[in-house]
Design an enzyme around this catalytic site. Sequence first.
Site, PDB file in Angstrom:
ATOM      1  N   LYS A   1     -10.350  -0.867  10.414  1.00  0.00           N
ATOM      2  CA  LYS A   1     -10.465  -2.035   9.531  1.00  0.00           C
ATOM      3  C   LYS A   1     -10.799  -3.293  10.326  1.00  0.00           C
ATOM      4  O   LYS A   1     -10.981  -4.362   9.767  1.00  0.00           O
ATOM      5  CB  LYS A   1      -9.167  -2.228   8.746  1.00  0.00           C
ATOM      6  CG  LYS A   1      -8.945  -1.112   7.722  1.00  0.00           C
ATOM      7  CD  LYS A   1      -7.737  -1.380   6.880  1.00  0.00           C
ATOM      8  CE  LYS A   1      -7.220  -0.146   6.180  1.00  0.00           C
ATOM      9  NZ  LYS A   1      -7.929   0.158   4.924  1.00  0.00           N
TER      10      LYS A   1
ATOM     11  N   HIS B   1       0.876  -1.174   0.000  1.00  0.00           N
ATOM     12  CA  HIS B   1       0.000   0.000   0.000  1.00  0.00           C
ATOM     13  C   HIS B   1       0.916   1.227   0.000  1.00  0.00           C
ATOM     14  O   HIS B   1       2.030   1.172   0.533  1.00  0.00           O
ATOM     15  CB  HIS B   1      -0.840  -0.047   1.281  1.00  0.00           C
ATOM     16  CG  HIS B   1      -1.884   0.999   1.397  1.00  0.00           C
ATOM     17  ND1 HIS B   1      -1.603   2.281   1.812  1.00  0.00           N
ATOM     18  CD2 HIS B   1      -3.220   0.958   1.184  1.00  0.00           C
ATOM     19  CE1 HIS B   1      -2.743   2.979   1.846  1.00  0.00           C
ATOM     20  NE2 HIS B   1      -3.726   2.196   1.461  1.00  0.00           N
TER      21      HIS B   1
ATOM     22  N   CYS C   1      -4.755   2.406  -3.682  1.00  0.00           N
ATOM     23  CA  CYS C   1      -3.526   2.935  -3.052  1.00  0.00           C
ATOM     24  C   CYS C   1      -2.369   1.955  -3.215  1.00  0.00           C
ATOM     25  O   CYS C   1      -1.558   1.778  -2.299  1.00  0.00           O
ATOM     26  CB  CYS C   1      -3.732   3.260  -1.583  1.00  0.00           C
ATOM     27  SG  CYS C   1      -4.806   4.647  -1.319  1.00  0.00           S
TER      28      CYS C   1
ATOM     29  N   GLN D   1      -4.423  -5.385   6.678  1.00  0.00           N
ATOM     30  CA  GLN D   1      -5.403  -6.296   6.064  1.00  0.00           C
ATOM     31  C   GLN D   1      -5.284  -7.715   6.608  1.00  0.00           C
ATOM     32  O   GLN D   1      -5.809  -8.664   6.019  1.00  0.00           O
ATOM     33  CB  GLN D   1      -5.225  -6.325   4.539  1.00  0.00           C
ATOM     34  CG  GLN D   1      -5.425  -4.999   3.861  1.00  0.00           C
ATOM     35  CD  GLN D   1      -6.884  -4.527   3.870  1.00  0.00           C
ATOM     36  OE1 GLN D   1      -7.804  -5.306   4.135  1.00  0.00           O
ATOM     37  NE2 GLN D   1      -7.101  -3.257   3.600  1.00  0.00           N
TER      38      GLN D   1
ATOM     39  N   ASP E   1       3.073  -4.766   7.973  1.00  0.00           N
ATOM     40  CA  ASP E   1       1.863  -3.956   7.850  1.00  0.00           C
ATOM     41  C   ASP E   1       0.684  -4.928   7.959  1.00  0.00           C
ATOM     42  O   ASP E   1       0.389  -5.682   7.037  1.00  0.00           O
ATOM     43  CB  ASP E   1       1.899  -3.243   6.491  1.00  0.00           C
ATOM     44  CG  ASP E   1       0.584  -2.539   6.172  1.00  0.00           C
ATOM     45  OD1 ASP E   1      -0.390  -2.710   6.939  1.00  0.00           O
ATOM     46  OD2 ASP E   1       0.531  -1.829   5.154  1.00  0.00           O
TER      47      ASP E   1
END
Length: 410
Positions: A230, A127, A368, A207, A204
Site C-alpha cells: 500500500k 478493517h 473488508c 492506510q 493499524d
Amino acid sequence: MKPTTNIDIQKIREDFPVLHQKVYNKKLVYFDNGATTQKPQSVIDKINELHSFTNSSIHRGVHYLSGLMTEEYEAAREKVRSFINAKEKSEIIFSSGTTASINMIAFSFGEKYISEGDEIIISEMEHHSNIVPWQLLCERKKAVLKIIPFDENGELIISEFKKLISDKTKLISVTHTSNTLGTVNPVKEIINIAHKINIPVLLDGAQAIQHEKIDVQELDVDFYVFSGHKIYGPTGTGILYGKQKWLEEMPPWQGGGDMVDKVSFTKTTFNSLPFKFEAGTPNYIGAIGLAKALDYVENIGVEKIKSYEKELLNYSTRELNKIDGLKILGHSKDKISVQSFIIESIHPYDMGMILDKLGVAVRTGSHCAQPVMDHFGIDGSLRASMVFYNSFEEIDILIDGIKKAQSMLK
Ligand code: PMP
C-alpha cells in the site's frame, strides 16, 4: 478552476508503468489505491535485479551472494527504522503484511498477557483484519472485545472510548486511518489516555503510512503495523513495529529456522530480536523492494505528498457533492484522500461495472469493513482512493463517468 499543485504530476506518472495503458480502449484511471498501490520503476527494477543477479538465502550462508543479500536485507530494515523513526532496528519485524502483523501480535501478546475476563478495545471502523484476530483470541482465552463507536461524521466518539476502559483492559487496537471513511483518528489522544493507565496501544497504519509522516517515538505507540504493497512496495511485505520491551517479553509466534538460537530435543532457545519473530526464509527480496519504495516516497517528500493529496480530497469532495443523489460516507475534520459514497437507487456494483467499462477502476463492496456498512444500514459502497500520481483531470473523468452511468441506470 483546478487547484495548483507543487507536484510535477506528469513526471511522477512516468515512473509508474501500469498507469500508461488503456483498458477497454479507454485511458486507465486507477482509483483503487486503498486496496493496493502501483509500483514505481525503481522498485520493479530493484526486484528484477535481485532476482537476476544476487538472489541467495540470507543469514545462513558464508558465501558471497548470501552475504550480499543479508547486507541488503538488514539495510532495508534500517531504512524502515529511519522511515518511521523507531529507536532500534531490532524493533522492526518483517512480515507478509498488516494482516500477518496483527495476527502475530494477537497470538504472541495474547498468549502472554490475555486471560479469561480480560478486555481488548477496538473500534467500529476497523478493517476485518483488526477485528477477526481479536475475536479469535477472545474465543481462545474467554476474553471480551469492546467496540468504540463512531459518529455521523465518521469520527470516533472519544467520550464513549473513555467509558469502555476498565481495570480489565489489556490492549487497545485501532486503525490510524479508516480505509472506508478516510478518517484520521486522534491517535495521539488515544495513546495518551491509554498510557495514563499503562495500557498498550496498537495502531493499524495500513492506510496512514502512505499519506503522512509517521514517527513512532513521537506517537509513543507500542505497536505500529502496515503493508508494503500500500506504500508502492511489493505485495507479501509488511512491518510490525513493536517497542523493544514488549517484543522482548512476548513469546515467538511461529517456530522454524532463523528464529532459534540452539535446538535440541530437550530444550530449544530462541534468537534475539528481531529474528525471534522471523521464522523461516523471509521475503527478503520483497523487503528490499519495500525499502526502495520508501526511498521513492522520501525523494518526493511525505509533506508534499500530503498537501497534494489534500487538494485531491478537497476537489473530489466538491465535485462529488454536485452529483444528484450522491452521499459521501465520512466527513471527518482530518481525512485522507479516500472517498466512499453511495448513489440513490443505484447498486454500487452496477455503478462500479459501468465505471470499469469507462476505464475507471474503483472499488465496490464492503471494503473488508462490514461493521461500517452495518452502521449506515447498507451492504456496500463505491470507493475512490486517490494518491499522488492521480490528477484532477482523472477526478473529472470519474465524475463524468458517474453521471453517464446514472443516466444509463435510471
Ligand atoms: N487495515 C486496513 C485499514 C486496510 O485498509 C487493510 C487493507 N485493505 C488492511 C488492514 C489489511 O492489509 P493487508 O491485506 O495488506 O494485510
